[in-house]
Design an enzyme around this catalytic site. Structure first.
Site, PDB file in Angstrom:
ATOM      1  N   LEU A 219       7.317 -25.488  -3.777  1.00  0.00           N
ATOM      2  CA  LEU A 219       7.551 -26.274  -2.560  1.00  0.00           C
ATOM      3  C   LEU A 219       8.736 -27.221  -2.726  1.00  0.00           C
ATOM      4  CD1 LEU A 219       3.865 -27.099  -1.554  1.00  0.00           C
ATOM      5  CD2 LEU A 219       5.322 -25.229  -0.762  1.00  0.00           C
TER       6      LEU A 219
ATOM      7  N   TYR B  95       2.674 -34.904 -18.808  1.00  0.00           N
ATOM      8  CA  TYR B  95       2.325 -35.342 -17.457  1.00  0.00           C
ATOM      9  C   TYR B  95       1.450 -36.597 -17.553  1.00  0.00           C
ATOM     10  CZ  TYR B  95       3.747 -30.582 -16.091  1.00  0.00           C
ATOM     11  OH  TYR B  95       4.425 -29.410 -15.897  1.00  0.00           O
TER      12      TYR B  95
END
Length: 327
Positions: A206, A59
């Protein structure tokens, strides 16, 4: 707020059933880093009762771990710190690499960036088809024995791969993609987790913002935003998924909740799950408390399934995110 919790095998501290996902905090594929807001987001998560922070070296190529390490100085004992291993990169290209030598290097890099002497949950990010799972599992088990890691997990593994891993080292968790729109794990991974007492860390609950209830059909994705290559965000699918979200809001309204809270609650009601709520700004996690203290009943679940079947004619999974094998 009192967060719901569950126990992760091998860890003494109960885990909050919502974790802070930090892919976006790394900046890469999310429009660049914003370290000031990232630190505020971590502080806000702790304030809201979230005690699991999930990250990975890839990341931002180490940047997410560095930001978290700085933000947690003086607060490390308050959190379950989860990171990953077994992705490598060269010239910005990511590939799978779970060789023992890579693991030995990555654990030291992660400990340094995170400013800690141990990782609570260390997860194999993707299976490496060119490295025997026995070698990977034994290398990770050694880190547990050395005190550098408390518990082990895997991500994006099949039940067969988990069976092979568990011959050589214990597993506490599995981290697959899981949300209202991406439900492939219900066929095999989720039942396997229930049967074998594994906690499921569901990433993408989500669905890259689709289920936030805030996205509109004219939304544009620019720069290195990964949604530019996500089939769900290309027409005509994009319109179908947004139509489903609009229809799902009726169920959220019935409970007096937001669409975002409905999406998270759905994941929490599906099994021994922790939902990884990704955020890079503190206002993006202010609705966490809405996901606790209620449940979806069987009628709700059936109504949700009917909406998805009616509105989405050509559903697609998250396969586009899979990194390449080692060359």
């Amino acid at each position: 707020m009192t967060a719901e919790t569950l126990s992760i095998p091998g860890l003494a501290k109960p885990a909050s059933r919502i974790a802070l996902g930090t892919w976006a905090i790394g900046g890469s594929m999310w429009g660049g880093p914003d370290d000031v807001n990232a630190a505020k987001t971590i502080d806000k998560a702790l304030e809201l009762g979230i005690n699991v922070i999930d990250t990975a070296p890839v990341y931002g190529f180490g940047h997410s771990e560095e930001v978290i390490g700085r933000a947690l100085e003086g607060k490390r004992d308050k959190v379950i710190l989860a990171t990953k291993v077994a992705l490598n990169w060269q010239d910005g290209k990511v590939f799978r690499d779970s060789r023992p030598a890579r693991i030995a290097q990555e654990i030291e890099d992660s400990l340094r960036r995170l400013r800690t002497d141990h990782i609570d949950l260390y997860q194999v990010h993707w299976p490496d088809p060119k490295t025997p799972l026995e070698e990977t599992a034994r290398a990770l088990e050694k880190l547990v024995k050395d005190g550098k890691v408390r518990a082990l997990g895997v991500s994006n593994f099949s039940p067969e791969q988990m069976d092979e891993f568990r011959k050589f080292a214990p597993l506490a968790t599995i981290q697959p993609p899981y949300n209202l729109f991406e439900r492939e794990i219900e066929k095999d991974v989720l039942p396997y987790a229930v049967k074998n007492n594994l906690v499921v860390l569901a990433y993408g609950p989500l669905c890259r913002g689709l289920l936030s209830g805030r996205m509109t059909v004219d939304r544009k994705f620019e720069g290195d935003d990964l949604r530019k290559s996500d089939p769900k965000f290309q027409q005509p699918r994009f319109g179908q998924y947004l139509k489903a979200v609009d229809d799902l809001k009726a169920i959220a309204d019935k409970h007096g909740k937001s669409m975002l809270a409905l999406a998270i609650r759905w994941v929490l009601d599906r099994g021994p799950t922790i939902a990884l709520w990704g955020a890079r700004k503190p206002e993006q996690i202010t609705g966490v408390d809405e996901a606790f203290g209620w449940t979806l009943d069987e009628a709700d679940m059936k109504a949700i399934d009917a909406i998805l079947t009616r509105d989405i004619s050509d559903p697609v999974g998250p396969e586009f995110m899979a990194p390449s094998a080692r060359s």
